[in-house]
Write an enzyme that holds these catalytic residues in place. Structure first.
Site, PDB file in Angstrom:
ATOM      1  N   HIS A  53      39.034  60.974  62.869  1.00  0.00           N
ATOM      2  CA  HIS A  53      38.295  59.886  63.513  1.00  0.00           C
ATOM      3  C   HIS A  53      37.839  58.856  62.496  1.00  0.00           C
ATOM      4  O   HIS A  53      37.846  59.094  61.285  1.00  0.00           O
ATOM      5  CB  HIS A  53      37.146  60.422  64.373  1.00  0.00           C
ATOM      6  CG  HIS A  53      35.936  60.949  63.667  1.00  0.00           C
ATOM      7  ND1 HIS A  53      34.815  60.191  63.488  1.00  0.00           N
ATOM      8  CD2 HIS A  53      35.646  62.159  63.141  1.00  0.00           C
ATOM      9  CE1 HIS A  53      33.882  60.920  62.893  1.00  0.00           C
ATOM     10  NE2 HIS A  53      34.354  62.117  62.657  1.00  0.00           N
TER      11      HIS A  53
ATOM     12  N   ASP B  46      31.803  61.620  56.257  1.00  0.00           N
ATOM     13  CA  ASP B  46      32.086  61.862  57.679  1.00  0.00           C
ATOM     14  C   ASP B  46      32.239  60.548  58.412  1.00  0.00           C
ATOM     15  O   ASP B  46      31.232  59.898  58.735  1.00  0.00           O
ATOM     16  CB  ASP B  46      30.958  62.680  58.290  1.00  0.00           C
ATOM     17  CG  ASP B  46      31.234  63.059  59.742  1.00  0.00           C
ATOM     18  OD1 ASP B  46      32.341  62.787  60.231  1.00  0.00           O
ATOM     19  OD2 ASP B  46      30.339  63.621  60.378  1.00  0.00           O
TER      20      ASP B  46
ATOM     21  N   GLU C 112      34.326  59.731  68.065  1.00  0.00           N
ATOM     22  CA  GLU C 112      34.228  61.188  67.903  1.00  0.00           C
ATOM     23  C   GLU C 112      32.777  61.603  67.867  1.00  0.00           C
ATOM     24  O   GLU C 112      32.379  62.619  68.434  1.00  0.00           O
ATOM     25  CB  GLU C 112      34.947  61.616  66.613  1.00  0.00           C
ATOM     26  CG  GLU C 112      35.053  63.133  66.429  1.00  0.00           C
ATOM     27  CD  GLU C 112      33.878  63.794  65.686  1.00  0.00           C
ATOM     28  OE1 GLU C 112      33.884  65.025  65.549  1.00  0.00           O
ATOM     29  OE2 GLU C 112      32.954  63.090  65.253  1.00  0.00           O
ATOM     30  N   GLU C 113      31.974  60.809  67.164  1.00  0.00           N
ATOM     31  CA  GLU C 113      30.577  61.195  66.945  1.00  0.00           C
ATOM     32  C   GLU C 113      29.793  61.318  68.249  1.00  0.00           C
ATOM     33  O   GLU C 113      28.857  62.093  68.346  1.00  0.00           O
ATOM     34  CB  GLU C 113      29.897  60.196  66.001  1.00  0.00           C
ATOM     35  CG  GLU C 113      30.457  60.187  64.582  1.00  0.00           C
ATOM     36  CD  GLU C 113      30.194  61.479  63.824  1.00  0.00           C
ATOM     37  OE1 GLU C 113      29.617  62.416  64.391  1.00  0.00           O
ATOM     38  OE2 GLU C 113      30.592  61.541  62.643  1.00  0.00           O
TER      39      GLU C 113
ATOM     40  N   ASP D 137      38.674  65.945  59.576  1.00  0.00           N
ATOM     41  CA  ASP D 137      37.508  65.131  59.917  1.00  0.00           C
ATOM     42  C   ASP D 137      36.913  64.646  58.601  1.00  0.00           C
ATOM     43  O   ASP D 137      37.451  63.749  57.953  1.00  0.00           O
ATOM     44  CB  ASP D 137      36.544  65.982  60.758  1.00  0.00           C
ATOM     45  CG  ASP D 137      35.388  65.199  61.341  1.00  0.00           C
ATOM     46  OD1 ASP D 137      34.913  64.267  60.686  1.00  0.00           O
ATOM     47  OD2 ASP D 137      34.936  65.527  62.452  1.00  0.00           O
TER      48      ASP D 137
ATOM     49  N   HIS E  69      25.423  62.543  58.112  1.00  0.00           N
ATOM     50  CA  HIS E  69      24.907  61.702  59.219  1.00  0.00           C
ATOM     51  C   HIS E  69      23.640  60.906  58.874  1.00  0.00           C
ATOM     52  O   HIS E  69      22.913  60.494  59.768  1.00  0.00           O
ATOM     53  CB  HIS E  69      24.644  62.543  60.485  1.00  0.00           C
ATOM     54  CG  HIS E  69      25.897  62.924  61.208  1.00  0.00           C
ATOM     55  ND1 HIS E  69      25.893  63.456  62.482  1.00  0.00           N
ATOM     56  CD2 HIS E  69      27.198  62.850  60.846  1.00  0.00           C
ATOM     57  CE1 HIS E  69      27.134  63.692  62.866  1.00  0.00           C
ATOM     58  NE2 HIS E  69      27.943  63.348  61.887  1.00  0.00           N
TER      59      HIS E  69
HETATM   60 ZN   LIG Z   1      33.123  63.605  61.837  1.00  0.00          ZN
END
Ligand SMILES: [Zn+2]
Length: 706
Positions: A347, A357, A394-395, A423, A507
């Site tokens: 993603h 990420d 995706e998140e 990922d 994140h």
């Molecule tokens: Zn991810």
């Protein structure tokens, strides 16, 4: 007259001509070239990562469309036909948040700023205002005031412990810490326990490098005290308004009420908060002292469980819109079997800058694309079609990949050989992989060909296996990334891999290029290695005449699950014989097809039998491709019919947990509580269902009608 030498020369020419005609550059030499230093480019990977992560790029926002355009341009310049597959999906953004704490009736309220701090010299300070305010995607909007209860990691077992301690959670706002289960599960379990609001913080013991002298980003890899882990609290997957079908323009959609009834969106407000704010709230909680393993760092205050006396006021307003998301799809058409697909996916959307990420994976995907482009220039064409997918949203809940799989369901179910996911490609040192078991062997072989990026004197396999006899390969039971729709909904063999297993700035707004450059992978050699393994597995699956799937590994794996299951139900009358028998059958079928493959390999090459072989090869490959589909059942898991796979699926409340036989274990969990004859009969029913699926797999492998 032709003399002997001339004759020999002619023969040599004829032979080499035949060689040229029938033996073009062997595929294996292209494969070696793919992983060679001459085709790898760590500087280019670093450049991709830098470009992709210049701005925060949340799904649905302009910066993410810009990143999509970049991916598209790299695919195009690598001679890969590409297009955007857009969807219109329900996305959620924060509008306003406030959080205040009244530590005790005598003290005045503290208002939290809820801001992640910019550090001195932060090169991203100019775009820091583009970072969304910290929030939980799909959180319920609301306004709640209540005493706080500390619930440790917010797992069911933590609530059971609180009940033992006589602590009532009902009507309270709970303070949970991140780190053991999916945040959507934390909110759902809190709701079921009667909480009216949820705060989730990152304890510095888990994310901040402990107490005392600890340093944090940019001086160390740890999450700064003001850092916050943003993320989704949606428990479903795919667009919540289009369960089971694709979110195309003008499509049918559920109403807000219907979405709420689905049970996958939270019904109480929640907010993620920083370590420092979490600790401030913990100081206001009295009541019984929490257990030793619930406590924080040595220099942290003692954690009590409450409730209160601290009272929290939480207010959250979010907005939901139907927004455009963009999957970028690149296709290299297969020369001999264009209708067979080997699919790679990663993603692109991120909660903030997304350097780890997910864009460490995106940078690796672009490296794979460029190396495949270079191979094409040298004359390589894959036997089967290779599809490179760069997913969006995706998140929010694996939305881009799920909508695409739902839209292309029949084509994928009948033509997809495998789905290979990456990922967060590089989070730190050490190689980690998961797979459906027929692909185990392939992962092992690929890592034997690739250098260990942290020790060039050994192969990646050597560092991966360590002192064990075989490397640890996890399974894909969780719905933790974009492989979920492929495996759980359609039964497509899959892999998922990364360097590192978790990283502290996950994140948060500190997941940026500087973090990767300083701590994640300074030389970008891990990125090179993940691209090499990923691409090599792709090439083998795309080019091998006979698919390198080994179902014997699958049967052995099922056997270990059955043994675990036996332990779990030893004091019941559940009969596992049908399951054990079906696994034995699968073992026999797998052994036979492996022998068949060997036979074809030994006999091939004779021109006269080529045509016959061709059909035989295709037929054998189809059996190998379709066997995984047999593990799916059209009714799916009980009460969660989208999940069709009966061997691998998520447990009900923890989306990160990987489980085998999810239907059987869910039924056992229920039966253990209600303990009625009917509930145990249902366990037996689930055992029969799995046995039938395993039997179907053997039948497909055998390829014979009964
Ligand atoms: Zn991810």
């Amino acid at each position: 007259m032709v003399n002997k030498t001339a004759k020999a020369n002619l023969l040599a020419i004829a032979t080499s001509f035949t060689f040229l005609l029938f033996y073009p550059t062997p595929k294996s030499s292209y494969h070696s070239l793919f992983i060679s230093d001459s085709l790898s480019d760590n500087a280019s990977i670093s450049h991709h990562l830098y470009t992709l992560t210049r701005r925060p790029h949340v799904a649905g926002l302009e910066a993410n469309a810009e990143a999509a355009a970049y991916v598209l341009s790299v695919f195009a310049s690598s001679n890969i036909k590409s297009h955007i597959a857009p969807y219109r999906v329900a996305l959620h953004y924060p509008v306003s948040r406030s959080l205040t704490l009244t530590p005790s009736p005598q003290e005045s309220p503290i208002s939290f700023r809820l801001e992640q701090e910019i550090y001195e010299g932060d090169p991203y300070a100019d775009v820091a205002n583009e970072v969304l305010p910290t929030f939980h995607a799909y959180a319920k909007s609301g306004n709640v005031t209540a005493p706080v209860v500390y619930v440790n990691y917010g797992r069911s077992e933590d609530y059971a412990r609180l009940e033992q301690m006589g602590v009532n959670v009902s009507g309270s706002i709970v303070l949970a810490k991140y780190g053991k289960i999916y945040r959507g599960g934390i909110v759902q379990i809190a709701y079921e326990a009667g909480a009216i609001g949820v705060l989730v913080y990152s304890d510095r013991k888990d994310y901040g490098g402990g107490g005392g002298e600890a340093k944090w980003f940019p001086d160390d890899k740890w999450l700064p005290p003001s850092g916050v882990q943003v993320g989704s609290v949606y428990n479903g997957l795919g667009d919540p308004t289009t369960p089971g079908w694709a979110s195309t323009e003008e499509c049918e959609r559920l109403s807000d009420d219907e979405v709420e009834k689905s049970g996958d969106v939270p019904l109480i407000p929640s907010l993620p908060i920083s370590a420092v704010d979490g600790e401030t709230i913990l100081r206001s909680i009295g009541g019984p002292v929490a257990d030793e393993d619930w406590q924080g760092s040595e220099d942290a205050p003692t954690y009590n469980v409450g409730p209160g006396p601290g009272i929290v006021h939480l207010s959250y307003t979010g907005k939901q819109i139907i927004g455009r998301i963009e999957n970028v799809i690149g296709v290299i058409e297969g020369a001999e079997e264009p209708d067979r697909l080997v699919i790679l996916g990663n993603h692109r959307d991120a909660w903030t800058f997304g350097a780890v990420d997910p864009n460490s994976g995106t940078a690796a995907l672009l490296e794979v694309a460029q190396r495949l482009g270079k191979l094409q220039k040298k004359g390589w064409k894959p036997r089967r079609t290779i599809v490179l997918c760069n997913w969006d949203a995706e998140e929010y809940g694996l939305i881009g990949s799920t909508e695409w799989v739902e839209e292309n369901r029949e084509i994928l179910a009948s033509r997809a050989i495998a789905y290979l996911n990456v990922d967060s490609g590089v989070q730190g040192p050490g190689f980690f992989a998961s797979a459906t078991p027929q692909l185990d062997e392939l992962l092992k072989q690929a890592t034997q060909q690739v250098k260990d990026p942290d020790n060039s004197s050994q192969t990646l396999y050597q560092s991966w296996v360590g002192s064990r006899t075989s490397p640890k390969i996890d399974r894909l039971g969780s719905a933790g990334s974009d492989f979920a729709a492929f495996v759980h909904h359609l039964g497509i063999p899959a892999t998922h891999m990364a360097f590192g297993e978790g990283y502290p700035v996950y994140h948060s707004m500190y997941d940026d290029f500087i973090w990767v450059k300083k701590f994640g992978d300074p030389m970008f050699h891990r990125h090179v290695a993940v691209a090499s393994v990923w691409g090599l597995v792709t090439l083998w699956l795309a080019d091998a005449e006979l698919l390198p799937f080994n179902y014997l590994s699958y049967a052995m794996e099922l056997q270990t699950y059955a043994i675990d299951l036996e332990d779990d139900i030893s004091d019941t009358n559940i009969n596992l014989t049908p399951l054990l028998k079906s696994i034995e059958e699968l073992k026999r079928a797998a052994t036979e097809i492996n022998n068949e493959r060997k036979e074809i390999e030994q006999n091939k090459g004779w021109l006269l039998t080529w045509k016959k072989d061709h059909v035989k090869v295709r037929e054998l490959n189809d059996r190998l491709m379709m066997a995984e589909r047999a593990f799916t059942d059209q009714d799916g898991l009980f009460g969660r019919s989208w999940y069709k796979h009966l061997i691998y699926g998520p447990s009900k409340y923890d989306d990160y947990a990987s489980e085998s036989f999810p239907g059987i274990y869910d039924a056992i969990a229920k039966a253990k509580i209600s303990n009625t004859a009917e509930s145990w009969k249902f366990v037996q029913h689930e055992v029969y269902r799995v046995s039938r699926a395993v039997k179907h797999a053997s039948q497909i492998i055998n390829g014979e009608l009964t």
